[in-house]
Write a protein that holds these residues in place. Structure first.
Motif, PDB file in Angstrom:
ATOM      1  N   ILE A  29      -4.385   3.316  27.798  1.00 43.12           N
ATOM      2  CA  ILE A  29      -4.852   3.210  26.410  1.00 43.12           C
ATOM      3  C   ILE A  29      -4.147   4.243  25.540  1.00 43.12           C
ATOM      4  N   THR A  33      -2.025   3.336  22.176  1.00 46.56           N
ATOM      5  CA  THR A  33      -2.586   3.582  20.852  1.00 46.56           C
ATOM      6  C   THR A  33      -1.994   4.778  20.127  1.00 46.56           C
ATOM      7  N   ARG A  34      -1.329   5.678  20.812  1.00 48.36           N
ATOM      8  CA  ARG A  34      -0.828   6.852  20.093  1.00 48.36           C
ATOM      9  C   ARG A  34       0.602   6.643  19.631  1.00 48.36           C
ATOM     10  N   ARG A  35       1.016   7.430  18.622  1.00 52.45           N
ATOM     11  CA  ARG A  35       2.383   7.325  18.127  1.00 52.45           C
ATOM     12  C   ARG A  35       3.186   8.590  18.356  1.00 52.45           C
TER      13      ARG A  35
ATOM     14  N   PHE B  22      -7.993  11.167  22.495  1.00 46.68           N
ATOM     15  CA  PHE B  22      -8.543  11.027  21.158  1.00 46.68           C
ATOM     16  C   PHE B  22      -8.458  12.283  20.312  1.00 46.68           C
ATOM     17  N   LYS B  24      -6.960  14.765  17.760  1.00 46.37           N
ATOM     18  CA  LYS B  24      -5.984  14.540  16.694  1.00 46.37           C
ATOM     19  C   LYS B  24      -4.804  15.500  16.819  1.00 46.37           C
ATOM     20  N   SER B  84      -1.427   7.811  12.023  1.00 40.13           N
ATOM     21  CA  SER B  84      -2.057   7.051  13.104  1.00 40.13           C
ATOM     22  C   SER B  84      -1.685   5.585  12.981  1.00 40.13           C
ATOM     23  N   LYS B  85      -1.739   4.910  14.098  1.00 42.92           N
ATOM     24  CA  LYS B  85      -1.416   3.491  14.098  1.00 42.92           C
ATOM     25  C   LYS B  85      -2.483   2.726  13.336  1.00 42.92           C
ATOM     26  N   PRO B  87      -5.501   0.259  12.568  1.00 43.38           N
ATOM     27  CA  PRO B  87      -6.714   0.032  13.387  1.00 43.38           C
ATOM     28  C   PRO B  87      -6.599  -1.200  14.269  1.00 43.38           C
ATOM     29  N   LYS B  90      -4.900  -0.233  17.411  1.00 53.35           N
ATOM     30  CA  LYS B  90      -5.789   0.589  18.232  1.00 53.35           C
ATOM     31  C   LYS B  90      -6.798  -0.286  18.973  1.00 53.35           C
ATOM     32  N   GLY B  93      -5.145  -2.197  21.675  1.00 54.29           N
ATOM     33  CA  GLY B  93      -4.838  -1.329  22.814  1.00 54.29           C
ATOM     34  C   GLY B  93      -6.045  -1.062  23.678  1.00 54.29           C
ATOM     35  N   VAL B  94      -7.182  -0.766  23.012  1.00 53.20           N
ATOM     36  CA  VAL B  94      -8.397  -0.487  23.783  1.00 53.20           C
ATOM     37  C   VAL B  94      -8.856  -1.737  24.534  1.00 53.20           C
TER      38      VAL B  94
END
Lengths: 109, 167
Positions: A29, A33-35, B22, B24, B84-85, B87, B90, B93-94
Motif C-alpha cells: 500500500i 499510495t506515496r509519491r 501514513f 506526512k 500527495s496523490k 484521493p 489513494k 491503492g488501499v
C-alpha cells in the motif's frame, strides 16, 4: 533465554504468516499510495523484512538452518540495494531538484 | 506469558509500519521504520534466532537506517513538500492492498496449517550452527555476496559522483 523460547511453543505458525502478510500488504500500500521516492524505498524495506520474518519462522518450524542463512543473504542484498538506490535518488534529486516520482514519468517515453 | 509477548510485539509492528506509511514527514517515517525494525529484532529473539537478531539490529537499524536519515538530511527534505496523490489513487491503492491480503489469508485458510511453532533444536539460530551452515554448503553464495557488496559500493560511488565532463 532458554526459558523464554520453551514457552514460545504456544504461538501457531499461522499467526506468523498472518503478521507477515499484513506487514507485506502495508508495504505494498505504501508503494502504491506515496509519491516520495524515499518513502517508497522504505516500503520496499518493510516488505523485505516481512519476508525475512516469515523465512525465520518457517526455519524454526521445520528445524532447518538454511532458512536463516537465506535471511542473512537477503540482508546483505538489501544493504547493497539501499546503497545503490539511494545513490540513484541523490542523482535524481540533483538533476530535477525533487524526489517526486511523478516528475520521472518521462522515463516512459 | 511469552505468547502474549508475541501478540503485543506483533501489534506494535503493525502499528509502527502503518505509521511509516501514513506519516506526512519523511523524517518521521524513517524514525517509525527504525521502531518497526526494533520490533522485528524482538521477534527474532522470541524465535531464538539470536544471530539474525544481532545482524538485524546492527545492519538494518544501524547501517541502513543511518543511510536513509543521512540522505534525507542531505537533501533537506524535512518539510512537507511532498504533494500527495489524488484521493482516487489513494483509495484504489488501499483497495488493491486489501484485495492482496484477502487473497493471501484466503489461500492460507484453504491450506490450513496451524500447528504450533515448536523449537525442536534450541541451538538452531545460534552463531555456531549458522556459521557451520554458512561456511559449509553455502560457501560459494557467501563469497559471491562479498562481490555483490563490492559492486554495490563502486556503483554507489560512481552514481553519486558529480559528472565534471557534462557539468
Amino acid at each position: 533465554m532458554e526459558n523464554l523460547t520453551t514457552q514460545m511453543a504456544g504461538v501457531p505458525l499461522n499467526h506468523y504468516i498472518y503478521l507477515s502478510a499484513i506487514i507485506f500488504t502495508i508495504g505494498v500500500i505504501g508503494v502504491l499510495t506515496r509519491r516520495n521516492a524515499i518513502v517508497i524505498f522504505m516500503s520496499v524495506e518493510l516488505m523485505l523484512n516481512a519476508v525475512n520474518l516469515l523465512l525465520t519462522a518457517f526455519s524454526v518450524h521445520s528445524n532447518d538452518p538454511s532458512g536463516q542463512v537465506f535471511v542473512f543473504f537477503i540482508m546483505a542484498l538489501a544493504a547493497a540495494e539501499v546503497a545503490v538506490g539511494l545513490a540513484i535518488i541523490v542523482m535524481v534529486y540533483r538533476n530535477t531538484k525533487s524526489i517526486d516520482i511523478n516528475v520521472l514519468n518521462r522515463l516512459k517515453w | 506469558m511469552s505468547t502474549q509477548v508475541f501478540y503485543f510485539v506483533a501489534t506494535l509492528s503493525i502499528l509502527f509500519s502503518l505509521m511509516v506509511i501514513f506519516a506526512k514527514n519523511p523524517i518521521h517515517s524513517v524514525l517509525y521504520l527504525i521502531l518497526t525494525f526494533f520490533t522485528f529484532t524482538v521477534h527474532y529473539v522470541l524465535l531464538n534466532a539470536q544471530f539474525l537478531a544481532v545482524v538485524n539490529f546492527i545492519v538494518y537499524m544501524g547501517a541502513i537506517m543511518v543511510l536513509f536519515l543521512f540522505v534525507l538530511m542531505l537533501l533537506n527534505l524535512n518539510k512537507d513538500t511532498e504533494p500527495s496523490k489524488s484521493p482516487l489513487i489513494k483509495i484504489v491503492g488501499v483497495i488493491a492492498g486489501g484485495c492482496l491480503i484477502v487473497t493471501l489469508i484466503g489461500s492460507l485458510k484453504a491450506a490450513s496449517i496451524s500447528s504450533p511453532l515448536i523449537l525442536k533444536n534450541p541451538g538452531l539460530g545460534l552463531v555456531e550452527n549458522l556459521g557451520k551452515e554458512l561456511f559449509g554448503p553455502f560457501l560459494l553464495p557467501f563469497e559471491l555476496s562479498s562481490l555483490l557488496l563490492l559492486a554495490a559500493m563502486v556503483g554507489a560511488v560512481l552514481l553519486s559522483k558529480r559528472d565534471e565532463v557534462e557539468a
